[in-house]
Design a protein around this motif. Structure first.
Motif, mmCIF file in Angstrom:
data_model
loop_
_atom_site.group_PDB
_atom_site.id
_atom_site.type_symbol
_atom_site.label_atom_id
_atom_site.label_comp_id
_atom_site.label_asym_id
_atom_site.label_seq_id
_atom_site.Cartn_x
_atom_site.Cartn_y
_atom_site.Cartn_z
ATOM 1 N N MET A 1 96.658 85.449 71.067
ATOM 2 C CA MET A 1 96.668 84.596 69.923
ATOM 3 C C MET A 1 97.434 83.524 69.287
ATOM 4 S SD MET A 1 95.335 88.232 67.651
ATOM 5 C CE MET A 1 96.007 87.559 66.309
ATOM 6 N N SER A 2 97.957 82.757 68.563
ATOM 7 C CA SER A 2 98.268 81.465 68.275
ATOM 8 C C SER A 2 99.140 81.994 67.396
ATOM 9 C CB SER A 2 97.312 80.285 67.970
ATOM 10 O OG SER A 2 98.508 79.358 67.687
ATOM 11 N N LYS A 3 100.765 82.103 67.155
ATOM 12 C CA LYS A 3 101.614 82.276 66.376
ATOM 13 C C LYS A 3 102.020 81.350 65.747
ATOM 14 C CE LYS A 3 104.650 84.904 69.433
ATOM 15 N NZ LYS A 3 105.656 85.191 70.503
ATOM 16 N N SER A 4 102.217 81.899 64.150
ATOM 17 C CA SER A 4 102.306 80.602 63.253
ATOM 18 C C SER A 4 103.569 79.918 63.536
ATOM 19 C CB SER A 4 102.808 81.050 61.377
ATOM 20 O OG SER A 4 103.418 81.942 61.725
ATOM 21 N N LEU A 5 103.285 78.559 63.060
ATOM 22 C CA LEU A 5 105.163 77.567 62.816
ATOM 23 C C LEU A 5 106.300 78.551 62.487
ATOM 24 C CD1 LEU A 5 105.858 75.532 64.211
ATOM 25 C CD2 LEU A 5 105.549 73.825 61.842
ATOM 26 N N GLU A 6 106.704 78.632 61.660
ATOM 27 C CA GLU A 6 106.808 79.937 60.732
ATOM 28 C C GLU A 6 107.309 80.616 61.745
ATOM 29 O OE1 GLU A 6 108.178 82.617 57.060
ATOM 30 O OE2 GLU A 6 105.659 81.718 57.512
ATOM 31 N N ASP A 7 106.262 81.621 62.532
ATOM 32 C CA ASP A 7 106.637 82.426 63.403
ATOM 33 C C ASP A 7 107.760 82.090 64.165
ATOM 34 O OD1 ASP A 7 106.165 84.993 61.801
ATOM 35 O OD2 ASP A 7 103.985 84.673 62.923
ATOM 36 N N ARG A 8 107.159 80.322 65.078
ATOM 37 C CA ARG A 8 107.977 80.493 66.242
ATOM 38 C C ARG A 8 109.761 79.922 66.287
ATOM 39 N NH1 ARG A 8 102.827 76.762 69.834
ATOM 40 N NH2 ARG A 8 101.375 77.893 67.828
ATOM 41 N N PHE A 9 109.261 79.140 64.522
ATOM 42 C CA PHE A 9 110.994 79.438 64.152
ATOM 43 C C PHE A 9 111.587 80.040 64.245
ATOM 44 C CE2 PHE A 9 109.443 75.037 62.385
ATOM 45 C CZ PHE A 9 109.733 74.268 63.428
ATOM 46 N N ALA A 10 111.215 81.553 63.894
ATOM 47 C CA ALA A 10 111.976 82.857 63.084
ATOM 48 C C ALA A 10 112.438 83.379 65.222
ATOM 49 C CB ALA A 10 111.104 83.460 63.184
ATOM 50 N N GLU A 11 111.524 82.820 65.735
ATOM 51 C CA GLU A 11 111.621 83.518 67.048
ATOM 52 C C GLU A 11 112.870 82.066 67.526
ATOM 53 O OE1 GLU A 11 109.106 83.394 69.932
ATOM 54 O OE2 GLU A 11 108.047 85.369 68.654
ATOM 55 N N LEU A 12 113.491 81.492 67.448
ATOM 56 C CA LEU A 12 114.194 79.820 67.590
ATOM 57 C C LEU A 12 115.802 80.426 67.167
ATOM 58 C CD1 LEU A 12 115.091 77.725 69.013
ATOM 59 C CD2 LEU A 12 114.786 76.384 66.769
ATOM 60 N N GLN A 13 115.561 80.691 65.540
ATOM 61 C CA GLN A 13 116.463 80.537 64.538
ATOM 62 C C GLN A 13 117.052 82.829 65.220
ATOM 63 O OE1 GLN A 13 118.376 79.668 63.466
ATOM 64 N NE2 GLN A 13 119.762 80.646 62.625
ATOM 65 N N ALA A 14 116.423 83.520 65.795
ATOM 66 C CA ALA A 14 116.422 84.280 66.100
ATOM 67 C C ALA A 14 117.895 84.591 67.755
ATOM 68 C CB ALA A 14 115.486 85.606 66.294
ATOM 69 N N GLU A 15 117.068 83.444 68.375
ATOM 70 C CA GLU A 15 118.051 82.890 69.741
ATOM 71 C C GLU A 15 119.796 82.358 69.327
ATOM 72 O OE1 GLU A 15 119.216 82.174 73.848
ATOM 73 O OE2 GLU A 15 117.230 84.657 72.738
ATOM 74 N N ARG A 16 119.479 81.350 68.256
ATOM 75 C CA ARG A 16 120.751 81.115 68.750
ATOM 76 C C ARG A 16 121.847 82.423 67.013
ATOM 77 N NH1 ARG A 16 118.319 75.073 65.476
ATOM 78 N NH2 ARG A 16 117.760 74.268 67.029
ATOM 79 N N VAL A 17 120.872 83.192 66.435
ATOM 80 C CA VAL A 17 121.939 84.203 65.883
ATOM 81 C C VAL A 17 122.308 84.742 67.711
ATOM 82 C CG1 VAL A 17 121.903 86.582 64.358
ATOM 83 C CG2 VAL A 17 120.570 84.444 64.165
ATOM 84 N N ARG A 18 122.336 84.793 68.291
ATOM 85 C CA ARG A 18 122.140 86.571 70.104
ATOM 86 C C ARG A 18 123.246 84.755 70.247
ATOM 87 N NH1 ARG A 18 116.461 87.645 70.089
ATOM 88 N NH2 ARG A 18 116.339 86.301 70.994
ATOM 89 N N THR A 19 123.413 84.012 70.453
ATOM 90 C CA THR A 19 123.925 82.816 71.778
ATOM 91 C C THR A 19 124.540 81.849 71.094
ATOM 92 O OG1 THR A 19 122.132 81.299 71.564
ATOM 93 C CG2 THR A 19 121.819 83.076 73.230
ATOM 94 N N TRP A 20 124.244 81.469 70.033
ATOM 95 C CA TRP A 20 125.399 80.600 69.010
ATOM 96 C C TRP A 20 126.869 81.155 68.449
ATOM 97 C CZ3 TRP A 20 123.008 76.385 65.901
ATOM 98 C CH2 TRP A 20 121.927 75.574 67.005
ATOM 99 N N ASN A 21 128.036 80.600 68.437
ATOM 100 C CA ASN A 21 128.909 80.962 68.078
ATOM 101 C C ASN A 21 129.022 80.727 66.306
ATOM 102 O OD1 ASN A 21 130.141 78.552 67.009
ATOM 103 N ND2 ASN A 21 131.118 78.502 68.719
ATOM 104 N N GLU A 22 129.956 80.791 65.765
ATOM 105 C CA GLU A 22 129.980 81.721 64.013
ATOM 106 C C GLU A 22 130.192 80.235 63.849
ATOM 107 O OE1 GLU A 22 131.606 84.565 61.771
ATOM 108 O OE2 GLU A 22 131.055 86.495 63.013
ATOM 109 N N ASP A 23 130.822 79.594 63.536
ATOM 110 C CA ASP A 23 130.717 77.763 63.646
ATOM 111 C C ASP A 23 129.685 77.602 63.757
ATOM 112 O OD1 ASP A 23 132.472 75.627 62.816
ATOM 113 O OD2 ASP A 23 132.109 74.981 64.052
ATOM 114 N N GLN A 24 128.770 77.536 65.156
ATOM 115 C CA GLN A 24 128.126 76.224 65.045
ATOM 116 C C GLN A 24 126.687 77.118 63.996
ATOM 117 O OE1 GLN A 24 127.674 77.622 69.632
ATOM 118 N NE2 GLN A 24 126.813 75.873 69.531
#
Length: 223
Positions: A1-24
């Protein structure tokens, strides 16, 4: 099943929250918020407006004019930031998967354009993109549509340093906002949507609807 673009970006943002510092995270969020606050759709092309002639340069270095694109009917243009943009590396494969097959079946051209010149062919190869990717020399088309911007942060560039102007090949901080432009065969706008927040972009269904193309059951079920 194909994920929506919104869902794919949510995954990207979740990864950034895990790996980026607060300033970034804060700087990235601030730029997207400011662009969204300044965004005025009324100042952008409207349905029915005519788009003046333009010339893009495709991935093989050939000229691609407005009239070339519309020779057989309507066309769709996707504007993206640059070949190495993480969000664009999610959006373009999504459109390749969920939009391009429907357009190809009906002979409707799909072109992804950015200011980056020459085209970053690695983007095409990385995702096996089936549609054309093109450069918009001197930001000509994007500026005429009102979708370029200058980032809040424009630090002084040391000679030889890596920066967005070198990546784009434009020697400028100016960059495109993601957008979708659908033109009919007379070069009038059927659909136009800009995305000042590059993590919120047009889903394929909206583009297909503008062309009066009904998505297949497989896409509807994937939603």
């Amino acid at each position: 099943m194909s994920k929506s673009l919104e869902d794919r970006f949510a995954e990207l943002q979740a990864e950034r929250v895990r790996t980026w510092n607060e300033d970034q995270l804060a700087r990235n969020a601030l730029q997207r918020r400011l662009l969204t606050e300044r965004h005025d759709p009324a100042k952008l092309p409207q349905v029915g407006d005519a788009i003046a002639p333009f010339t893009l340069i495709d991935q093989d270095g050939r000229e691609l004019t407005r009239d070339d694109l519309l020779a057989q009917g309507p066309a769709v243009l996707l504007f993206f930031r640059f070949g190495g943009c993480p969000a664009c590396n999610i959006a373009l494969p999504y459109y390749n998967e969920t939009l391009w097959p429907h357009l190809r079946e009906r002979g409707i051209p799909l072109v992804a354009a950015s200011a980056q010149i020459p085209v970053d062919r690695s983007l095409i190869d990385r995702h096996a993109l089936g549609f054309t990717v093109a450069s918009d020399p001197d930001y000509a088309l994007a500026r005429s549509l009102g979708i370029t911007f200058l980032p809040e942060e424009q630090p002084r560039v040391e000679p030889g340093a890596a920066w967005i102007g070198a990546t784009l090949g434009t020697d400028s901080y100016e960059i495109d906002q993601p957008a979708v432009l659908v033109l009919d065969e007379t070069a009038r706008v059927l659909f136009f949507e800009a995305s000042p927040d590059w993590l919120l972009r047009t889903e394929s269904e909206a583009i297909l609807a503008a062309l009066a193309i009904v998505a297949s059951p497989s896409i509807n079920e994937a939603r």
